[in-house]
Design a protein around this motif. Structure first.
Motif, PDB file in Angstrom:
ATOM      1  N   ARG A  22       0.835  -1.200   0.000  1.00  0.00           N
ATOM      2  CA  ARG A  22       0.000   0.000   0.000  1.00  0.00           C
ATOM      3  C   ARG A  22       0.869   1.249   0.000  1.00  0.00           C
ATOM      4  N   VAL A  23       0.315   2.319  -0.562  1.00  0.00           N
ATOM      5  CA  VAL A  23       0.876   3.660  -0.396  1.00  0.00           C
ATOM      6  C   VAL A  23      -0.166   4.450   0.387  1.00  0.00           C
ATOM      7  N   LEU A  24       0.267   4.999   1.508  1.00  0.00           N
ATOM      8  CA  LEU A  24      -0.634   5.709   2.411  1.00  0.00           C
ATOM      9  C   LEU A  24      -0.204   7.167   2.547  1.00  0.00           C
ATOM     10  N   PRO A  25      -1.161   8.084   2.711  1.00  0.00           N
ATOM     11  CA  PRO A  25      -0.786   9.469   2.996  1.00  0.00           C
ATOM     12  C   PRO A  25      -0.049   9.534   4.333  1.00  0.00           C
ATOM     13  N   ASP A  26       0.989  10.367   4.386  1.00  0.00           N
ATOM     14  CA  ASP A  26       1.771  10.556   5.615  1.00  0.00           C
ATOM     15  C   ASP A  26       2.193  12.020   5.658  1.00  0.00           C
ATOM     16  N   GLY A  27       1.325  12.860   6.220  1.00  0.00           N
ATOM     17  CA  GLY A  27       1.585  14.298   6.194  1.00  0.00           C
ATOM     18  C   GLY A  27       1.544  14.773   4.750  1.00  0.00           C
ATOM     19  N   ASP A  28       2.565  15.531   4.345  1.00  0.00           N
ATOM     20  CA  ASP A  28       2.666  15.988   2.952  1.00  0.00           C
ATOM     21  C   ASP A  28       3.298  14.937   2.061  1.00  0.00           C
ATOM     22  N   GLY A  29       3.763  13.848   2.661  1.00  0.00           N
ATOM     23  CA  GLY A  29       4.433  12.791   1.918  1.00  0.00           C
ATOM     24  C   GLY A  29       3.610  11.523   1.885  1.00  0.00           C
ATOM     25  N   ALA A  30       4.329  10.415   1.807  1.00  0.00           N
ATOM     26  CA  ALA A  30       3.674   9.115   1.701  1.00  0.00           C
ATOM     27  C   ALA A  30       4.444   8.089   2.516  1.00  0.00           C
ATOM     28  N   GLU A  31       3.732   7.061   2.908  1.00  0.00           N
ATOM     29  CA  GLU A  31       4.366   5.896   3.506  1.00  0.00           C
ATOM     30  C   GLU A  31       4.026   4.718   2.612  1.00  0.00           C
ATOM     31  N   ILE A  32       5.050   3.962   2.243  1.00  0.00           N
ATOM     32  CA  ILE A  32       4.810   2.754   1.474  1.00  0.00           C
ATOM     33  C   ILE A  32       4.989   1.573   2.419  1.00  0.00           C
ATOM     34  N   VAL A  33       4.008   0.673   2.422  1.00  0.00           N
ATOM     35  CA  VAL A  33       3.999  -0.450   3.356  1.00  0.00           C
ATOM     36  C   VAL A  33       3.899  -1.745   2.555  1.00  0.00           C
ATOM     37  N   PHE A  34       4.777  -2.679   2.879  1.00  0.00           N
ATOM     38  CA  PHE A  34       4.823  -3.982   2.203  1.00  0.00           C
ATOM     39  C   PHE A  34       4.769  -5.055   3.283  1.00  0.00           C
ATOM     40  N   THR A  35       3.875  -6.020   3.116  1.00  0.00           N
ATOM     41  CA  THR A  35       3.775  -7.128   4.059  1.00  0.00           C
ATOM     42  C   THR A  35       4.519  -8.327   3.500  1.00  0.00           C
ATOM     43  N   VAL A  36       5.515  -8.777   4.257  1.00  0.00           N
ATOM     44  CA  VAL A  36       6.292  -9.966   3.876  1.00  0.00           C
ATOM     45  C   VAL A  36       5.774 -11.123   4.717  1.00  0.00           C
ATOM     46  N   ARG A  37       5.475 -12.217   4.060  1.00  0.00           N
ATOM     47  CA  ARG A  37       4.973 -13.399   4.774  1.00  0.00           C
ATOM     48  C   ARG A  37       5.970 -14.545   4.645  1.00  0.00           C
TER      49      ARG A  37
END
Length: 130
Positions: free
Chosen positions: A85-100
């Motif tokens: 996912r790419v999520l809003p994080d203030g004026d920027g973004a947070e990219i989150v990856f789930t490793v299984r």
């Protein structure tokens, strides 16, 4: 039930810009060395040369929610679902990856896989913040 790790990176760029870059399969080899060294479309499928061998990648349809999930079909025929996912994080973004941790994967292999994904996220951050 498998073990999961959620890895992330803050990217100092607008969320939509991060999403558009990461959603383009042709950009994958530029930032995801752990996944693909090259990628091309063959008969309507994305095929990549990877550290694991030749793989097929099915990307989520473009969407307004920042979903970048993708399924990777390994040379063995096993398909691995990768939530991203790419999520809003203030004026920027947070990219989150789930490793299984896949069945039969040792803890050391799982740790190496997670390290490779974190390195890829760091590369994406560097590319987009230039």
């Amino acid at each position: 039930m498998s073990t999961s790790r959620h890895l992330s990176a803050h990217i100092d760029r607008p969320v939509r810009e991060v999403y558009e870059y990461a959603a383009d399969p042709l950009n994958t080899p530029k930032w995801a060395a752990g996944l693909a060294g090259s990628i091309e479309q063959v008969d309507g499928q994305w095929v990549a040369d990877s550290p694991m061998g030749r793989i097929t990648i099915t990307f989520a349809e473009r969407n307004q929610y920042g979903v970048l999930d993708h399924d990777v079909t390994l040379p063995s025929g096993e398909t691995v679902h990768n939530p991203m996912r790419v999520l809003p994080d203030g004026d920027g973004a947070e990219i989150v990856f789930t490793v299984r941790q896949r069945a039969g994967m040792t803890d050391d292999d799982f740790a190496r896989d997670a390290d490779a994904v974190q390195a890829d996220l760091h590369t994406l951050k560097q590319l987009l913040e230039r």
